[in-house]
Design a protein around this motif. Structure first.
Motif, PDB file in Angstrom:
ATOM      1  N   ALA A 124      -4.098  -8.115  -4.998  1.00 61.38           N
ATOM      2  CA  ALA A 124      -4.319  -7.026  -5.954  1.00 61.38           C
ATOM      3  C   ALA A 124      -4.026  -5.664  -5.360  1.00 61.38           C
ATOM      4  CB  ALA A 124      -5.758  -7.080  -6.465  1.00 61.38           C
ATOM      5  N   THR A 125      -4.001  -5.570  -4.051  1.00 65.29           N
ATOM      6  CA  THR A 125      -3.798  -4.261  -3.419  1.00 65.29           C
ATOM      7  C   THR A 125      -2.563  -4.262  -2.512  1.00 65.29           C
ATOM      8  OG1 THR A 125      -5.384  -4.913  -1.698  1.00 65.29           O
ATOM      9  CG2 THR A 125      -6.227  -3.598  -3.511  1.00 65.29           C
ATOM     10  N   HIS A 126      -1.707  -5.266  -2.691  1.00 62.83           N
ATOM     11  CA  HIS A 126      -0.429  -5.352  -1.963  1.00 62.83           C
ATOM     12  C   HIS A 126      -0.616  -5.339  -0.451  1.00 62.83           C
ATOM     13  CE1 HIS A 126       1.994  -3.723  -5.648  1.00 62.83           C
ATOM     14  NE2 HIS A 126       1.239  -4.759  -5.923  1.00 62.83           N
ATOM     15  N   ARG A 127      -1.655  -6.024  -0.002  1.00 62.81           N
ATOM     16  CA  ARG A 127      -1.859  -6.204   1.432  1.00 62.81           C
ATOM     17  C   ARG A 127      -1.516  -7.634   1.798  1.00 62.81           C
ATOM     18  NH1 ARG A 127      -5.754  -3.109   4.251  1.00 62.81           N
ATOM     19  NH2 ARG A 127      -6.539  -1.351   3.080  1.00 62.81           N
ATOM     20  N   VAL A 128      -1.342  -7.900   3.090  1.00 53.60           N
ATOM     21  CA  VAL A 128      -1.285  -9.294   3.522  1.00 53.60           C
ATOM     22  C   VAL A 128      -2.730  -9.791   3.629  1.00 53.60           C
ATOM     23  CG1 VAL A 128       0.916  -9.081   4.729  1.00 53.60           C
ATOM     24  CG2 VAL A 128      -1.207  -8.684   5.976  1.00 53.60           C
ATOM     25  N   ARG A 303      -6.268  -6.467 -16.569  1.00 52.70           N
ATOM     26  CA  ARG A 303      -5.693  -7.784 -16.912  1.00 52.70           C
ATOM     27  C   ARG A 303      -6.497  -8.441 -18.026  1.00 52.70           C
ATOM     28  NH1 ARG A 303      -4.213 -11.318 -11.605  1.00 52.70           N
ATOM     29  NH2 ARG A 303      -2.155 -10.480 -11.257  1.00 52.70           N
ATOM     30  N   ARG A 304      -7.831  -8.371 -17.858  1.00 51.71           N
ATOM     31  CA  ARG A 304      -8.693  -9.006 -18.858  1.00 51.71           C
ATOM     32  C   ARG A 304      -8.599  -8.291 -20.191  1.00 51.71           C
ATOM     33  NH1 ARG A 304     -13.800 -10.072 -14.871  1.00 51.71           N
ATOM     34  NH2 ARG A 304     -13.061 -12.058 -14.051  1.00 51.71           N
ATOM     35  N   ALA A 305      -8.273  -6.966 -20.127  1.00 50.84           N
ATOM     36  CA  ALA A 305      -8.219  -6.178 -21.359  1.00 50.84           C
ATOM     37  C   ALA A 305      -6.948  -6.440 -22.154  1.00 50.84           C
ATOM     38  CB  ALA A 305      -8.340  -4.690 -21.013  1.00 50.84           C
TER      39      ALA A 305
END
Lengths: 315, 66
Positions: A124-128, A303-305
């Motif tokens: 979700a935060t574009h980390r590894v 996403r849920r919205a």
């Protein structure tokens, strides 16, 4: 090969010290090395309460075991990272050890607390995954230690871990990271708890040997996210050198502590403050962990919205 | 002898007595990266192992450097 102390069959050879020990005298040697490290580096005293970060692996369970045997008042902290069967198995091993040893164990639950596991937080935060995992663990070690009034957090990082990190930092000349690499990281802010690494003198083979001789049932399999990790490559490279020239890892790391670290000290950011959202130490206004979890929660909410397209930037 | 190579999740059959260091060299395994276990005992690299033995090569490298 014979034990240096009693001439019985040796169980563990320590090539960098040109010696070998039977099981009984290896345990004696091991515990003495740990006790010396704690005292020499002034990590903590028998009066201090120590929070031991426990993963269910050989190093952390061996550390908890030896600290208890040396008479230090310890509490374990296990963090459920939510990494499928790997986390489930490591938690089972940790709980079994704590129960058998009648030792106090605290549990932190990332999916339970933050609504997603470290892999989902990373995506979700574009980390590894290892970045989100490391950030989460460092945050929770400090938070739980601070909330519980512990004098120090002890981790099972051993000589091989430290030498591999050092090699990586040297290869990329990460001078800020070099300055922060030490067996003791003192508290430099009221919200920051002291961090210590009592195994910094002890090789990985020796922590594994200790766990096996003591009959500690640890998780042998590695985290699935560590496959291909750069740290493993550095360890393999150092093991090639160590095999050819015993003592290389010790010389690299201990030499750095004596000669290299004084040259780079003072380059680390020291202007810490309390995070505006959670009160944990940070160099900015909001700590990296809060930024990560808040972005991930926002992404999940959108996403849920209704599946809105969301773009995120690295935390 | 049966050799369980834990980190490669495989078992191999090796014939003939030899020292642990020779066994590891034949399997291409760096002795620094494993412990060798027979029953409940750790073996040093000069220990002889034979056809009747079952030995485990247990990895000592872990990647949890966070």
């Amino acid at each position: 090969m014979r034990c240096r102390k009693c001439a019985a069959d040796a169980a563990v050879e320590i090539r960098r010290h040109h010696t070998a020990f039977c099981s009984e005298h290896f345990l004696e040697f091991f515990e003495r090395q740990v006790a010396r490290a704690i005292e020499h580096e002034r990590m903590f005293t028998p009066e201090d309460r120590v929070l031991v970060a426990v993963s269910g692996g050989k190093d952390s369970l061996a550390l908890w075991d030896v600290l208890r045997r040396l008479g230090y008042p310890t509490t374990g902290l296990y963090i459920n990272l939510g990494i499928g069967e790997y986390s489930a198995e490591s938690q089972r091993k940790t709980l079994a050890y704590a129960e058998a040893a009648n030792a106090e164990l605290l549990l932190a639950d990332i999916p339970g607390e933050y609504g997603m596991n470290v892999e989902e937080l990373a995506r979700a935060t574009h980390r590894v995954a290892c970045s989100a995992c490391g950030l989460s663990k460092r945050y929770l070690f400090n938070k739980v230690a601070r909330d519980g009034g512990f004098a120090a957090v002890a981790t099972g990082h051993n000589l091989d871990d430290e030498a591999a990190v050092l090699l990586g930092n040297l290869l990329h000349w990460q001078t800020e990271y070099l300055a922060r690499q030490a067996p003791v990281l003192e508290s430099t802010h009221p919200t920051l708890v002291k961090k210590v690494k009592p195994f910094f003198r002890i090789a990985e083979r020796e922590t594994a040997a200790y766990a096996i001789i003591r009959g500690i049932d640890y998780i042998v399999d590695e985290c699935p996210n560590s496959v291909g990790a750069r740290s493993l490559l550095y360890k393999e490279a150092l093991n090639v050198l160590e095999q050819a020239a015993p003592g290389t890892k010790q010389s690299l790391y201990w030499g750095f502590l004596e000669h290299g670290r004084p040259l780079v000290q003072g380059r680390e950011p020291v202007d810490l403050r309390a995070c505006l959202h959670c009160g944990q130490p940070t160099t900015g206004e909001v700590c990296a962990f809060c930024r990560m979890t808040e972005r991930a929660a926002e992404r999940m909410r959108l996403r849920r919205a209704g599946g809105a397209r969301v773009t995120t930037s690295p935390a | 002898m049966k050799v369980l190579i834990r980190h490669q999740k495989r078992e191999v059959e090796v014939r003939g007595a030899r020292r642990v260091r020779e066994l590891l060299a034949e399997l291409g395994i760096n002795p620094e990266s494993v412990l060798v276990i027979r029953g409940a005992a750790l073996l040093t690299h000069d220990t002889r192992v034979g056809d009747e033995d079952t030995v485990e090569l247990r990895p000592v490298i872990s990647g949890g450097v966070a």
